[in-house]
Scaffold this motif. Structure first.
Motif, mmCIF file in Angstrom:
data_model
loop_
_atom_site.group_PDB
_atom_site.id
_atom_site.type_symbol
_atom_site.label_atom_id
_atom_site.label_comp_id
_atom_site.label_asym_id
_atom_site.label_seq_id
_atom_site.Cartn_x
_atom_site.Cartn_y
_atom_site.Cartn_z
ATOM 1 N N UNK A 50 0.883 -1.167 0.000
ATOM 2 C CA UNK A 50 0.000 0.000 0.000
ATOM 3 C C UNK A 50 0.920 1.216 0.000
ATOM 4 N N UNK A 51 0.645 2.169 -0.857
ATOM 5 C CA UNK A 51 1.468 3.383 -0.885
ATOM 6 C C UNK A 51 0.731 4.549 -0.266
ATOM 7 N N UNK A 52 1.485 5.380 0.429
ATOM 8 C CA UNK A 52 0.927 6.608 0.999
ATOM 9 C C UNK A 52 1.773 7.766 0.505
ATOM 10 N N UNK A 53 1.139 8.824 0.120
ATOM 11 C CA UNK A 53 1.886 9.982 -0.365
ATOM 12 C C UNK A 53 1.270 11.256 0.213
ATOM 13 N N UNK A 54 1.826 11.765 1.330
ATOM 14 C CA UNK A 54 1.314 13.035 1.850
ATOM 15 C C UNK A 54 1.885 14.195 1.032
ATOM 16 N N UNK A 55 1.012 15.082 0.550
ATOM 17 C CA UNK A 55 1.481 16.255 -0.206
ATOM 18 C C UNK A 55 1.284 17.536 0.593
ATOM 19 N N UNK A 56 0.726 17.411 1.782
ATOM 20 C CA UNK A 56 0.537 18.578 2.638
ATOM 21 C C UNK A 56 0.212 18.117 4.037
ATOM 22 N N UNK A 57 0.468 18.984 5.015
ATOM 23 C CA UNK A 57 0.084 18.678 6.390
ATOM 24 C C UNK A 57 1.171 18.007 7.203
ATOM 25 N N UNK A 58 2.301 17.634 6.568
ATOM 26 C CA UNK A 58 3.404 17.036 7.320
ATOM 27 C C UNK A 58 4.487 18.081 7.505
ATOM 28 N N UNK A 59 4.837 18.369 8.759
ATOM 29 C CA UNK A 59 5.820 19.414 9.037
ATOM 30 C C UNK A 59 5.169 20.783 9.069
ATOM 31 N N UNK A 60 3.868 20.819 9.039
ATOM 32 C CA UNK A 60 3.156 22.097 9.044
ATOM 33 C C UNK A 60 1.726 21.845 9.515
ATOM 34 N N UNK A 61 1.087 22.922 9.970
ATOM 35 C CA UNK A 61 -0.338 22.802 10.280
ATOM 36 C C UNK A 61 -1.072 23.563 9.193
ATOM 37 N N UNK A 62 -1.768 22.832 8.376
ATOM 38 C CA UNK A 62 -2.462 23.450 7.248
ATOM 39 C C UNK A 62 -2.326 22.606 6.005
ATOM 40 N N UNK A 63 -3.136 22.899 5.012
ATOM 41 C CA UNK A 63 -3.216 22.261 3.677
ATOM 42 C C UNK A 63 -2.980 20.741 3.670
#
Ligand SMILES: [Zn+2]
Ligand SMILES: [Zn+2]
Length: 674
Positions: free
Chosen positions: A16-29
């Motif tokens: 299973x692949x997961x790809x976070x494009x926002x929200x990691x290392x930040x609060x928002x998007x």
């Protein structure tokens, strides 16, 4: 004959692949993609406001590299209606055009956003919580989980090999005011799950988050102790808080007014869905002046010091209908989001200068409750779900790190602190990062998603200029700075739709911030700033015609004098020639009424002759309509030695040729000078 040898091999479980494009290392998007056997789904699609950049543009996740990787989400699932989870949908989804699954409230908010961007909404699919749905190999289910907006959900993602709990934003609120408390059995029934992708926001905090019910009681008590008028500021999306405030106001004999467009929209959508049923009737802001101070309570946006929000306007005495005074109280039922401290400090100073009392979370912590889980809640929730692994998202690095430590203390594997762009693999060996995509910061500019570093002038010049915007701006200099008079006189042609309300708000803030009393400097500074605003808010860069005038000249003998005329309905039915001659007479009498303004009279005569000329009367429309429009269109304001003709927006398409004629004529005659 040789038979092919049959190889008996253990079947490989597809990862299973997961790809976070926002929200990691930040609060928002927040935006996380899940991929299984070449099928992808996206969960949430949020934005954040870049308060650190001029004009505070919106930032959205960078999804550019998806196409080159062959990834196009087949479904977008929304966990809840907060901007950091839905704010980028209207910008990024048009490239995907996949079904969007959301609960009624989030769908209602998305629909409003789609309407603003003129997107069709047929892909929006409303689903009730707990109802299962599918996308390719994914079996999905939204489960209710308390947070600070109704209908917040976690998402259970099931493939043949893995069961993943994507928590969304959550807390365990025993008394959420709107909706039910979280049901432990519902989650216990899912245990054990292979992976939790979870909210890290408050992981560094020991203990348990406060309940909305507790905050409601504290607010009611606080309100009972206030004397003058009270303004409470909170996040527009916190409907439970808004409901609590409405009830507290009613019990304290105060009437409620909402200030701020995002709050009004949120309350409108929520009421349409049957939330806020016992919310008291609202008092229009214009009527506040008729109420005694102890009967007034305003709920306003702007707790983060946003310069364009309602509270900043009140603090700087820039609200047209409502003014704060000594003895009033402003209650901050909110917490400072990291990075906004400076703006909030400015707001406090402005309020203090007015003699307004301030109550805020630092001294009165029970006036606000966070919507995110502290350590005790994380332990309880993970005790129900018994996850094997954790992937900490929704937070800055320190939040993610604290989250992994809590998980590890419970025996949960938490080997990774993901960064946006990490292609993460979950297989029999556990979690690993396969590769890291290079992402760019993308902001909304020119009504488009653009890389942040493209904001240079040359790139803009290449875009060319399209259409025109004419703005006539009567100003007066007051103690607090420059103030605009009257309604916005804006004429837009051949360019994208312009949001007049937000332009007017921005313009008022900009004017108030000008630190010069010299009108020529005002013109220069406004010209460049309005151009910049237009570039950022329209698809093209229009040509700007700015007519600035000071209104001091219009005050005769200390009394403001009004010029203008209007036609009654019956008079509009007269032939154009009669109406035109009336206009002509009005103009003449106005021009002659003060001998000091004789120099302008010839200009007015030319104007009137233009009005009565063939070009008007031979318009293809009905004559009387043309003339009636002309009278509404033209407002002459006379000053000592110049005239300015203000052109409000045209009433109809047919008017444009005439308006252009007038604009040309004005430019030729140099009429539009201060
Ligand atoms: Zn969030
Ligand atoms: Zn949220």
């Amino acid at each position: 004959m040789l038979k092919p040898r049959v190889q008996v091999r253990q079947r490989q479980r597809p990862p299973l692949h997961l790809l976070p494009l926002g929200g990691c290392g930040e609060i928002g998007m927040n935006l996380t993609l899940y991929g299984y056997q070449d099928h992808w789904i996206a969960v949430d699609c949020g934005m954040m406001i870049r308060q650190d950049l001029p004009e505070g543009p919106l930032q959205v996740p960078d999804t550019e590299s998806l196409a080159s990787l062959g990834i196009c989400p087949e479904m977008l699932v929304i966990t809840h209606g907060h901007e950091d989870h839905i704010g980028a949908v209207a910008w990024l989804w048009p490239k995907w055009r996949c079904p969007i699954i959301a609960t009624p409230l989030a769908a209602g908010l998305l629909r409003a956003k789609f309407a603003e961007r003129e997107l069709e909404t047929s892909s929006l699919q409303i689903i009730e919580v707990d109802e299962g749905f599918e996308s390719g190999p994914f079996a999905l289910r939204l489960l209710p989980l308390t947070h600070s907006i109704p209908e917040s959900c976690s998402l259970l993602i099931v493939t043949p090999e893995y069961r993943v709990m994507h928590t969304g934003d959550w807390k365990l609120d025993p008394e959420p005011l709107i909706g039910e408390p979280t049901d432990p059995e519902r989650y216990q029934a899912l245990a054990p799950v292979d992976l939790v992708v979870g909210d890290s926001t408050n992981a560094p905090l020991p203990g348990h988050s406060r309940s909305e019910g507790e905050v409601a009681r504290a607010l009611e008590k606080t309100l009972a102790g206030c004397r003058g008028r009270v303004v409470v500021t909170c996040f527009a999306s916190n409907l439970a808080r808004i409901l609590a405030l409405g009830r507290a106001a009613a019990r304290n004999g105060r009437r409620v007014t909402l200030l701020g467009r995002s709050m009004e929209r949120m309350v409108r959508v929520a009421r349409g869905l049957g939330y806020l049923e016992d919310f008291p009737p609202l008092v229009p802001v214009k009527d506040l002046g008729y109420l005694p101070p102890e009967e007034v309570m305003v709920i306003a946006t702007g707790s983060q010091g946003e310069p364009r929000a309602a509270l900043s306007r009140l603090a700087n005495s820039r609200h047209p209908d409502f003014e704060l005074a000594a003895g009033d109280t402003v209650i901050f039922s909110s917490k400072a989001i990291p990075g906004n401290e400076l703006a909030i400090g400015k707001l406090h100073n402005a309020l203090t200068r007015l003699g307004v009392g301030i109550m805020e979370e630092k001294q009165f912590p029970d006036l606000h409750a966070s919507g995110h889980p502290a350590q005790e809640e994380l332990r309880t929730f993970y005790g129900w779900l018994k996850p094997t692994r954790l992937l900490p998202v929704h937070g800055e690095y320190r939040h993610q790190l604290a989250h992994t430590q809590v998980a590890q203390s419970l025996g949960i594997e938490a080997p990774l602190i993901p960064v946006n762009g990490d292609v993460i693999r979950l297989d029999a060996q556990g979690l690993s990062v396969e590769k890291r995509l290079t992402l760019q910061e993308r902001i909304i500019e020119h009504d488009k998603v653009r890389p942040l570093d493209s904001m240079d002038r040359r790139a803009r010049a290449r875009l060319g200029r399209h259409g025109s915007v004419s703005l006539a701006l009567p100003l007066t200099l007051q103690e607090a700075g420059w103030v605009r008079i009257g309604r916005l006189m804006l004429d837009v042609s051949g360019t994208a739709r312009l949001d007049e309300d937000s332009f007017a708000e921005w313009l008022d803030d900009t004017l108030a911030g000008l630190e010069t009393t010299d009108i020529d400097t005002v013109k220069q500074q406004l010209n460049s700033r309005i151009n910049r605003w237009l570039r950022n808010h329209l698809r093209h860069e229009p040509v700007l015609f700015l007519h600035v005038m000071t209104m001091g000249d219009l005050f005769f003998g200390g009394r403001p004098r009004r010029f203008g005329w209007s036609l009654t309905r019956s008079s509009t039915e007269r032939p154009a020639s009669i109406i035109a001659s009336r206009i002509s007479a009005s103009l003449r009498s106005l021009a002659i009424s003060s001998s000091r303004r004789c120099s302008s009279s010839s200009a007015f005569c030319s104007m009137t002759s233009l009005m009565t000329s063939e070009s008007l009367c031979s318009c293809s429309m009905d004559n009387w309509r043309a003339a009636a429009r002309a009278t509404f269109l033209l407002r002459a304001i006379f000053s000592r030695d110049s005239a300015v003709i203000l052109l409000p927006p045209p009433c109809g398409r047919n008017w444009n040729p005439m308006r252009d004629t007038i604009v040309d004529w004005m430019l030729q005659q140099s009429i539009s000078l201060n």
